[in-house]
Design a protein around this motif. Structure first.
Motif, PDB file in Angstrom:
ATOM      1  N   SER A   1       9.974  -2.962  -0.188  1.00 36.40           N
ATOM      2  CA  SER A   1      10.644  -2.620   0.923  1.00 36.40           C
ATOM      3  C   SER A   1       9.501  -1.459   1.418  1.00 36.40           C
ATOM      4  O   SER A   1       9.290  -0.921   0.568  1.00 36.40           O
ATOM      5  N   SER A   2       9.829  -0.847   3.099  1.00 39.83           N
ATOM      6  CA  SER A   2       9.256  -0.178   2.760  1.00 39.83           C
ATOM      7  C   SER A   2      10.150   1.234   3.794  1.00 39.83           C
ATOM      8  O   SER A   2      11.371   0.808   4.141  1.00 39.83           O
ATOM      9  N   PRO A   3       9.797   2.165   3.588  1.00 41.54           N
ATOM     10  CA  PRO A   3      10.602   3.210   4.319  1.00 41.54           C
ATOM     11  C   PRO A   3      10.642   2.875   5.359  1.00 41.54           C
ATOM     12  O   PRO A   3       9.917   3.003   6.493  1.00 41.54           O
ATOM     13  N   SER A   4      11.933   4.148   6.000  1.00 38.48           N
ATOM     14  CA  SER A   4      11.915   3.532   7.605  1.00 38.48           C
ATOM     15  C   SER A   4      11.045   4.643   8.272  1.00 38.48           C
ATOM     16  O   SER A   4      10.589   5.465   7.637  1.00 38.48           O
TER      17      SER A   4
ATOM     18  N   MET B   1       0.742  -1.317   0.128  1.00 41.88           N
ATOM     19  CA  MET B   1      -0.134   0.020   0.094  1.00 41.88           C
ATOM     20  C   MET B   1       0.994   1.397   0.567  1.00 41.88           C
ATOM     21  O   MET B   1       0.442   2.124  -0.409  1.00 41.88           O
ATOM     22  N   VAL B   2       2.070   1.452   1.091  1.00 35.44           N
ATOM     23  CA  VAL B   2       2.997   2.654   0.806  1.00 35.44           C
ATOM     24  C   VAL B   2       3.586   3.070  -0.863  1.00 35.44           C
ATOM     25  O   VAL B   2       3.066   3.428  -1.434  1.00 35.44           O
ATOM     26  N   GLY B   3       3.436   2.199  -1.468  1.00 34.10           N
ATOM     27  CA  GLY B   3       4.768   1.909  -2.379  1.00 34.10           C
ATOM     28  C   GLY B   3       3.359   2.568  -3.487  1.00 34.10           C
ATOM     29  O   GLY B   3       3.650   3.713  -4.359  1.00 34.10           O
ATOM     30  N   GLU B   4       2.375   2.029  -3.772  1.00 31.95           N
ATOM     31  CA  GLU B   4       1.268   2.788  -4.154  1.00 31.95           C
ATOM     32  C   GLU B   4       0.871   4.112  -4.497  1.00 31.95           C
ATOM     33  O   GLU B   4       0.856   4.678  -5.335  1.00 31.95           O
ATOM     34  N   ARG B   5       0.701   3.918  -2.955  1.00 33.86           N
ATOM     35  CA  ARG B   5       0.424   5.903  -2.929  1.00 33.86           C
ATOM     36  C   ARG B   5       1.134   6.219  -2.565  1.00 33.86           C
ATOM     37  O   ARG B   5       1.530   7.848  -3.238  1.00 33.86           O
TER      38      ARG B   5
ATOM     39  N   VAL C   1      14.184   4.074  -3.417  1.00 31.91           N
ATOM     40  CA  VAL C   1      12.848   4.926  -3.798  1.00 31.91           C
ATOM     41  C   VAL C   1      12.211   4.263  -4.490  1.00 31.91           C
ATOM     42  O   VAL C   1      10.788   3.014  -4.841  1.00 31.91           O
ATOM     43  N   ARG C   2      12.547   3.213  -5.697  1.00 29.45           N
ATOM     44  CA  ARG C   2      12.384   2.259  -6.588  1.00 29.45           C
ATOM     45  C   ARG C   2      11.573   1.053  -6.070  1.00 29.45           C
ATOM     46  O   ARG C   2      10.020   0.185  -5.964  1.00 29.45           O
ATOM     47  N   SER C   3      12.646   0.601  -4.882  1.00 27.00           N
ATOM     48  CA  SER C   3      12.137  -0.465  -3.411  1.00 27.00           C
ATOM     49  C   SER C   3      10.537  -0.462  -3.116  1.00 27.00           C
ATOM     50  O   SER C   3      10.135  -1.019  -3.248  1.00 27.00           O
ATOM     51  N   TRP C   4      10.664   0.836  -2.543  1.00 28.64           N
ATOM     52  CA  TRP C   4       9.472   1.450  -1.808  1.00 28.64           C
ATOM     53  C   TRP C   4       8.256   1.177  -3.220  1.00 28.64           C
ATOM     54  O   TRP C   4       7.841   0.644  -2.262  1.00 28.64           O
ATOM     55  N   GLU C   5       8.003   1.840  -3.947  1.00 25.86           N
ATOM     56  CA  GLU C   5       6.917   1.607  -4.755  1.00 25.86           C
ATOM     57  C   GLU C   5       6.649   0.769  -5.157  1.00 25.86           C
ATOM     58  O   GLU C   5       5.310   0.378  -5.717  1.00 25.86           O
TER      59      GLU C   5
ATOM     60  N   TYR D   1      -2.905   8.033   6.116  1.00 26.02           N
ATOM     61  CA  TYR D   1      -2.978   7.782   4.372  1.00 26.02           C
ATOM     62  C   TYR D   1      -2.220   6.772   3.671  1.00 26.02           C
ATOM     63  O   TYR D   1      -2.556   6.194   2.865  1.00 26.02           O
ATOM     64  N   LEU D   2      -1.127   7.412   3.834  1.00 25.93           N
ATOM     65  CA  LEU D   2       0.249   6.439   2.954  1.00 25.93           C
ATOM     66  C   LEU D   2       0.341   5.287   3.248  1.00 25.93           C
ATOM     67  O   LEU D   2       0.565   4.394   2.645  1.00 25.93           O
ATOM     68  N   LEU D   3      -0.128   4.956   4.707  1.00 26.66           N
ATOM     69  CA  LEU D   3       0.128   3.975   5.782  1.00 26.66           C
ATOM     70  C   LEU D   3      -1.194   2.680   4.889  1.00 26.66           C
ATOM     71  O   LEU D   3      -0.695   1.842   4.985  1.00 26.66           O
ATOM     72  N   GLY D   4      -2.056   3.396   4.577  1.00 30.29           N
ATOM     73  CA  GLY D   4      -3.160   1.943   4.224  1.00 30.29           C
ATOM     74  C   GLY D   4      -4.086   2.389   5.323  1.00 30.29           C
ATOM     75  O   GLY D   4      -4.868   1.571   4.978  1.00 30.29           O
ATOM     76  N   LEU D   5      -4.071   2.995   6.443  1.00 34.36           N
ATOM     77  CA  LEU D   5      -4.833   2.714   7.760  1.00 34.36           C
ATOM     78  C   LEU D   5      -6.330   4.157   6.843  1.00 34.36           C
ATOM     79  O   LEU D   5      -6.898   3.473   7.688  1.00 34.36           O
ATOM     80  N   SER D   6      -6.131   4.609   6.211  1.00 35.37           N
ATOM     81  CA  SER D   6      -6.922   5.522   6.231  1.00 35.37           C
ATOM     82  C   SER D   6      -7.339   6.023   4.493  1.00 35.37           C
ATOM     83  O   SER D   6      -6.057   6.031   3.357  1.00 35.37           O
TER      84      SER D   6
END
Length: 109
Positions: A39-42, A1-5, A31-35, A59-64
């Motif tokens: 992987s996820s950002p620290s 979810m983080v990567g897509e957003r 950054v490419r790996s996150w998207e 929002y970024l984490l997909g909780l909202s």
């Protein structure tokens, strides 16, 4: 979810992956790996991303599913500078009108 957003928000802001990487002091491949969701950002990077793009971590984490501030900025971006000035003038007028109505009510016996 983080990567897509993250990719969506970054693109909406007209920023390249390389630009984000430079600002966050990480590699382009990070950054490419996150998207790509590999992987996820620290925690620190997540905070920096949220501040940079003015989005909530929820929002970024997909909780909202909705970030009102982000949606508002998206809507505003469709207006020209002249239209934004007109909107501001209209808001000023509405506030003035409300004040006048309150004064009228107070002046009535």
């Amino acid at each position: 979810m983080v990567g897509e957003r993250l990719a969506e928000i970054r693109k909406d802001c007209g920023e390249k992956q390389s630009e984000l990487a430079k600002v966050l002091c990480v590699s382009l491949s990070t950054v490419r790996s996150w998207e790509q969701g590999k992987s996820s950002p620290s925690h620190e990077a997540l905070i920096s991303i949220c501040k940079r793009y003015h989005v909530s971590a929820d929002y970024l984490l997909g909780l909202s599913d909705v970030d009102p501030a982000y949606l508002r900025r998206q809507r505003i971006s469709h207006f020209t500078k002249e239209e934004l000035r007109e909107l501001q003038d209209f808001c000023t007028f509405l506030l003035w009108k409300r004040t006048q109505q309150k004064q009228d009510k107070q002046d009535k016996p």
